[in-house]
Design a protein around this motif. Structure first.
Motif, short mmCIF file in Angstrom:
data_model
loop_
_atom_site.label_atom_id
_atom_site.label_comp_id
_atom_site.label_asym_id
_atom_site.label_seq_id
_atom_site.Cartn_x
_atom_site.Cartn_y
_atom_site.Cartn_z
N PHE A 19 0.58 -1.36 -0.03
CA PHE A 19 -0.18 -0.03 -0.15
C PHE A 19 0.73 1.05 -0.15
O PHE A 19 0.32 2.44 0.00
CB PHE A 19 -0.96 0.05 1.28
N PHE A 20 2.15 1.18 0.23
CA PHE A 20 3.07 2.29 0.30
C PHE A 20 4.01 2.46 -0.98
O PHE A 20 4.86 3.03 -0.61
CB PHE A 20 3.78 2.09 1.75
N VAL A 21 4.07 1.87 -1.78
CA VAL A 21 4.86 1.46 -2.98
C VAL A 21 4.15 2.06 -4.20
O VAL A 21 2.66 2.09 -4.32
CB VAL A 21 5.61 0.27 -3.09
N GLY A 22 4.80 2.25 -5.20
CA GLY A 22 4.34 2.72 -6.44
C GLY A 22 3.75 1.43 -7.49
O GLY A 22 3.83 0.37 -6.82
N SER A 23 3.10 1.74 -8.37
CA SER A 23 2.34 0.60 -9.01
C SER A 23 3.36 -0.36 -9.81
O SER A 23 2.90 -1.45 -10.23
CB SER A 23 1.62 1.22 -10.14
N HIS A 24 4.56 -0.10 -9.92
CA HIS A 24 5.46 -1.04 -10.49
C HIS A 24 6.70 -1.04 -9.61
O HIS A 24 7.72 -1.45 -10.08
CB HIS A 24 6.21 -0.24 -11.84
N GLU A 25 6.58 -1.10 -8.31
CA GLU A 25 7.63 -1.36 -7.23
C GLU A 25 7.23 -2.46 -6.50
O GLU A 25 7.48 -2.56 -5.09
CB GLU A 25 7.69 -0.08 -6.43
N ALA A 26 6.45 -3.62 -7.01
CA ALA A 26 6.04 -4.66 -6.07
C ALA A 26 7.35 -5.52 -5.80
O ALA A 26 7.11 -5.93 -4.53
CB ALA A 26 5.06 -5.63 -7.19
N PHE A 27 8.21 -5.54 -6.59
CA PHE A 27 9.39 -6.38 -6.15
C PHE A 27 10.20 -5.89 -4.73
O PHE A 27 10.69 -6.27 -4.06
CB PHE A 27 10.23 -6.55 -7.20
N TYR A 28 9.90 -4.37 -4.65
CA TYR A 28 10.53 -3.60 -3.80
C TYR A 28 9.69 -3.76 -2.55
O TYR A 28 10.17 -4.03 -1.16
CB TYR A 28 10.78 -2.13 -3.93
N ALA A 29 8.41 -3.72 -2.73
CA ALA A 29 7.53 -4.10 -1.47
C ALA A 29 7.65 -5.42 -0.70
O ALA A 29 7.44 -5.81 0.11
CB ALA A 29 5.97 -3.71 -1.80
N LEU A 30 8.05 -6.40 -2.08
CA LEU A 30 8.00 -7.87 -1.69
C LEU A 30 9.07 -7.83 -0.57
O LEU A 30 9.07 -9.00 0.52
CB LEU A 30 8.55 -8.67 -2.70
N ARG A 31 10.21 -7.20 -0.72
CA ARG A 31 11.56 -7.24 0.22
C ARG A 31 10.92 -6.96 1.72
O ARG A 31 11.23 -7.53 2.70
CB ARG A 31 12.60 -6.44 -0.28
N TRP A 32 10.05 -5.75 2.05
CA TRP A 32 9.48 -5.54 3.24
C TRP A 32 8.45 -6.46 3.79
O TRP A 32 8.31 -6.71 5.00
CB TRP A 32 9.03 -4.27 3.10
N SER A 33 7.82 -7.15 2.61
CA SER A 33 6.95 -8.00 2.87
C SER A 33 7.40 -9.28 3.59
O SER A 33 6.94 -9.79 4.62
CB SER A 33 5.94 -8.40 1.75
N VAL A 34 8.60 -9.65 2.96
CA VAL A 34 9.10 -10.84 3.53
C VAL A 34 9.78 -10.73 5.04
O VAL A 34 9.62 -11.25 5.71
CB VAL A 34 10.25 -11.26 2.64
N ALA A 35 10.38 -9.40 4.94
CA ALA A 35 10.91 -9.05 6.38
C ALA A 35 9.78 -9.12 7.67
O ALA A 35 9.96 -9.47 8.62
CB ALA A 35 11.49 -7.83 6.22
N THR A 36 8.97 -8.39 6.98
CA THR A 36 7.80 -8.44 8.08
C THR A 36 7.19 -9.73 8.43
O THR A 36 6.73 -9.97 9.65
CB THR A 36 6.65 -7.35 7.65
N MET A 37 6.89 -10.45 7.41
CA MET A 37 6.33 -11.84 7.51
C MET A 37 7.55 -12.65 8.37
O MET A 37 6.78 -13.59 9.18
CB MET A 37 5.98 -12.75 6.34
N VAL A 38 8.67 -12.45 8.00
CA VAL A 38 9.67 -13.49 8.86
C VAL A 38 9.45 -13.13 10.57
O VAL A 38 9.42 -13.94 11.30
CB VAL A 38 11.13 -13.09 8.41
N VAL A 39 9.23 -11.75 10.87
CA VAL A 39 9.22 -11.10 12.28
C VAL A 39 7.96 -11.80 12.64
O VAL A 39 7.78 -12.34 13.65
CB VAL A 39 9.38 -9.89 12.37
N ALA A 40 6.92 -11.75 11.77
CA ALA A 40 5.52 -12.18 12.34
C ALA A 40 5.58 -13.70 12.56
O ALA A 40 4.75 -14.14 13.56
CB ALA A 40 4.52 -11.48 11.29
N LEU A 41 5.82 -14.22 11.68
CA LEU A 41 5.76 -15.74 11.54
C LEU A 41 6.57 -16.38 12.93
O LEU A 41 6.34 -17.22 13.66
CB LEU A 41 6.37 -16.38 10.52
N PHE A 42 7.84 -15.77 13.05
CA PHE A 42 8.52 -16.20 14.23
C PHE A 42 7.94 -15.71 15.74
O PHE A 42 7.83 -16.52 16.58
CB PHE A 42 9.88 -15.52 14.26
N LEU A 43 7.30 -14.50 15.61
CA LEU A 43 6.42 -14.12 16.77
C LEU A 43 5.40 -15.22 17.15
O LEU A 43 4.94 -15.47 18.33
CB LEU A 43 6.21 -12.75 16.93
#
Length: 303
Positions: free
Chosen positions: A219-243
Motif C-alpha cells: 500500500f506504500f509503494v508505486g504501481s511498478h515497485e512490487a518487487f521492492y514491496a516484496l522485500r519489506w513483506s518478506v521481512a515483516t512476515m519473517v518477524v510475524a511468523l517467528f513471533l
C-alpha cells in the motif's frame, strides 16, 4: 518468633482449651468463601498468603482452549497462504495486481475458513446430541451393560471392588447418569450453543488479520515497485511468523524458564520455515507459469 506472635499463639491455645468440650466439627467450621487464616500460626505464616493467592488465581477466567485453537488455525493459515500468494504475484511486478489479488484471496479465504469452522462445530454438536440420545436409550434398555460401562470408568484407578460396586449402584440410579457417561465414558464435552458462531468468527478474523500483514507494504509503494514491496513483506512476515510460532509454543508449554524459551525459539523457526517454503513454492510456480506462457505465445511459434 516475635513477642506479638508468641502472645497470639498463647491466646489461640487458650481459646482451644476453653472450647474443647464443644464439637470439634462445629468449632472449626468456617463461613463459606472464607479461609481459616487464624491457623497461620500453627501451619505457618505463609499458608494463608498461599491460599489467598490461589483464590485470586481462581477468580480469573481461563481462556477457552477451543477459542485459542480456532485462533491458531486461522492465524497459521492466514500467515502462510496469502503470503505465498502475494509473493508469487510479486513476480508480475504489478502492485495493483498484488493488492487486488491479495484482498480477493483474503476475503474469500476468510469466508471459506469461517464457514468451514461453522459447519465443523455444527457437526460436532449434532454428533454429541446423537451420542447423548443413544446413551439415554441404552441406560433404559440395557442396565447391565450400563453398569459395566460405569465400572470401566473406575477400573484404571485401582479402587476397592466394594467401593466400585457402591459407586456403580449409586450412579446407576442417578438422573445424571447420561451426563456421567458422556463425560467420562465417551469423553465428549458438551458444546455450547454459541460454539458454531464463535468458531466461525474466530477463524475468519484470525485468517484475515494474519493474511493482511504481508499486504501492508504494497500500500506504500508505486504501481511498478512490487518487487521492492516484496522485500519489506518478506521481512515483516519473517518477524510475524517467528513471533506467532514463539507465542503459540510458549502458550502451551509456558513462558518462563530456559527450556520453554528454547522451545519457543524452535517453534518460531519452524513457522518461519513453513512460511518460507510456501512462499518459495508459490514464486516458483508463478515463474514456471510465466515461462510456459512466454514459450507458448504466438510470436514464439511464428519465429
Amino acid at each position: 518468633m516475635s513477642l506479638a506472635s508468641l502472645k497470639r499463639l498463647l491466646s489461640y491455645d487458650s481459646r482451644i482449651s476453653e472450647t474443647y468440650s464443644v464439637d470439634p466439627e462445629k468449632e472449626f467450621q468456617v463461613p463459606f468463601g472464607k479461609e481459616p487464616c487464624d491457623l497461620e500460626l500453627v501451619a505457618g505464616s505463609e499458608s494463608c498468603e498461599v491460599r489467598s493467592f490461589l483464590n485470586e488465581k481462581k477468580s480469573f477466567k481461563i481462556v477457552d482452549a477451543r477459542l485459542v485453537s480456532d485462533a491458531i488455525i486461522g492465524l497459521s493459515d492466514g500467515m502462510t497462504v496469502p503470503f505465498a500468494l502475494t509473493a508469487g504475484l510479486s513476480t508480475l511486478e504489478d502492485t495493483n495486481v498484488v493488492v487486488f489479488g491479495g484482498l480477493a484471496e483474503l476475503i474469500a479465504g476468510a469466508i471459506s475458513m469461517g464457514l468451514g469452522g461453522y459447519l465443523g462445530a455444527k457437526s460436532e454438536e449434532q454428533s454429541y446430541q446423537a451420542t447423548l440420545k443413544e446413551t439415554r436409550e441404552q441406560t433404559v434398555a440395557h442396565p447391565s451393560s450400563t453398569a459395566a460401562m460405569i465400572s470401566d470408568v473406575f477400573a484404571p484407578y485401582d479402587l476397592p471392588s466394594t467401593l466400585v460396586a457402591d459407586l456403580t449402584a449409586h450412579i446407576s440410579e442417578s438422573p445424571n447418569l447420561p451426563s456421567f457417561l458422556m463425560k467420562f465414558h465417551h469423553t465428549l464435552p458438551e458444546p455450547s450453543e454459541s460454539r458454531a458462531i464463535t468458531c466461525a468468527v474466530t477463524i475468519a478474523l484470525g485468517y484475515f488479520v494474519g493474511g493482511f500483514v504481508p499486504l501492508l507494504p504494497y500500500f506504500f509503494v508505486g504501481s511498478h515497485e512490487a518487487f521492492y514491496a516484496l522485500r519489506w513483506s518478506v521481512a515483516t512476515m519473517v518477524v510475524a511468523l517467528f513471533l506467532f510460532g514463539y507465542g503459540k509454543t510458549c502458550f502451551v508449554s509456558g513462558w518462563r524458564g530456559s527450556q520453554n524459551i528454547r522451545r519457543g525459539v524452535v517453534g518460531g523457526l519452524q513457522m518461519v520455515l513453513v512460511g518460507g517454503l510456501a512462499a518459495g513454492s508459490a514464486m516458483a510456480l508463478v515463474k514456471a507459469f510465466q515461462s510456459l506462457a512466454s514459450s507458448g505465445s504466438p510470436d514464439d511459434k511464428h519465429d
